[in-house]
Design an enzyme around this catalytic site. Structure first.
Site, short mmCIF file in Angstrom:
data_model
loop_
_atom_site.label_atom_id
_atom_site.label_comp_id
_atom_site.label_asym_id
_atom_site.label_seq_id
_atom_site.Cartn_x
_atom_site.Cartn_y
_atom_site.Cartn_z
N VAL A 52 21.64 29.33 49.93
CA VAL A 52 21.10 28.37 50.88
C VAL A 52 21.99 27.15 50.89
O VAL A 52 22.51 26.73 49.87
CB VAL A 52 19.63 28.00 50.54
CG1 VAL A 52 19.51 27.23 49.26
CG2 VAL A 52 18.97 27.27 51.69
N SER A 53 22.24 26.66 52.10
CA SER A 53 22.91 25.37 52.22
C SER A 53 21.83 24.35 52.50
O SER A 53 20.73 24.70 52.91
CB SER A 53 23.95 25.39 53.34
OG SER A 53 23.31 25.54 54.58
N THR A 54 22.11 23.11 52.28
CA THR A 54 21.10 22.07 52.49
C THR A 54 20.58 22.11 53.92
O THR A 54 19.38 22.03 54.15
CB THR A 54 21.71 20.68 52.18
OG1 THR A 54 22.24 20.73 50.85
CG2 THR A 54 20.67 19.59 52.26
N ASP A 89 20.53 24.69 56.04
CA ASP A 89 19.71 25.89 56.23
C ASP A 89 18.32 25.70 55.63
O ASP A 89 17.32 26.06 56.24
CB ASP A 89 20.35 27.11 55.58
CG ASP A 89 21.53 27.64 56.36
OD1 ASP A 89 22.40 28.26 55.72
OD2 ASP A 89 21.58 27.46 57.58
N GLN A 90 18.27 25.14 54.44
CA GLN A 90 17.00 24.97 53.76
C GLN A 90 16.09 24.07 54.59
O GLN A 90 14.92 24.36 54.76
CB GLN A 90 17.22 24.37 52.38
CG GLN A 90 16.00 24.42 51.50
CD GLN A 90 16.34 24.10 50.06
OE1 GLN A 90 17.35 23.49 49.77
NE2 GLN A 90 15.47 24.48 49.17
#
Length: 181
Positions: free
Chosen positions: A14-16, A18-19
């Site tokens: 997860v990227s920030t 995306d999260q």
């Protein structure tokens, strides 16, 4: 005929951004993928997690460790939430497919029908990766467009470039004047 037992490497990322946008954490991905493995009879070898790292290239520690385990035969199925968790690059998906094909490994994604077990699954895998790469390309274009607009409006991002000084007396907008050469 003896069926080969599936030893799964669960890959979560997860990227920030995306999260925040999609609302699924590493923990939620792990929980759902473990349940998928249980339903399918996969034995989970390891959870590979890359947190806060984009999938626009393959320079991710857990991803590389997982590929090493594919190459040495430790795992024979990669399980991911969606294909874009593994890669968002058309180039990298082809590299990944070459690695898994040569190692006799499969890819099985929970939420987008991407897999390497059928021709339709492989097609879906390639299409989903193309869509993901397009999303990255569009984001890059928007960022560049926004930067050009900001610069034209006099809002220079970051620090004063080397060889220039900020002239705050010219107007309310910051401008730069060359002081060397």
């Amino acid at each position: 005929m003896n069926e080969v037992k599936k030893i799964a490497g669960i890959y979560i990322r997860v990227s920030t951004l995306d999260q925040a946008r999609e609302g699924f954490s590493l923990g939620q991905q792990e929980e759902q993928l473990k349940a998928l493995c249980e339903r399918k009879g996969y034995e989970v070898y390891k959870i590979y997690a890359d947190e806060g790292i984009s999938a626009k290239n393959d320079k991710r520690p857990a991803y590389r460790e997982m590929l090493s385990d594919v190459n040495n035969g430790t795992i024979n199925v990669i399980v991911a939430f969606k294909m874009d968790r593994l890669t968002r690059s058309v180039f990298d998906v082809e590299k990944l497919m070459t690695v898994v094909d040569s190692a006799g490994c499969d890819i099985d994604c929970l939420n987008d029908s991407s897999n390497t077990t059928t021709s339709t699954g492989r097609l879906t895998l390639r299409i989903m990766t193309s869509v993901s790469q397009n999303e990255i390309d569009k984001c890059s274009e928007r960022t560049k467009f926004g930067m050009v607009g900001a610069i034209q409006a006099g809002h220079i991002p970051n620090h004063t470039p080397l060889g220039f000084k900020r002239d705050k007396e010219v107007s309310t907008r910051s401008t730069y004047q060359r002081y060397c050469y």
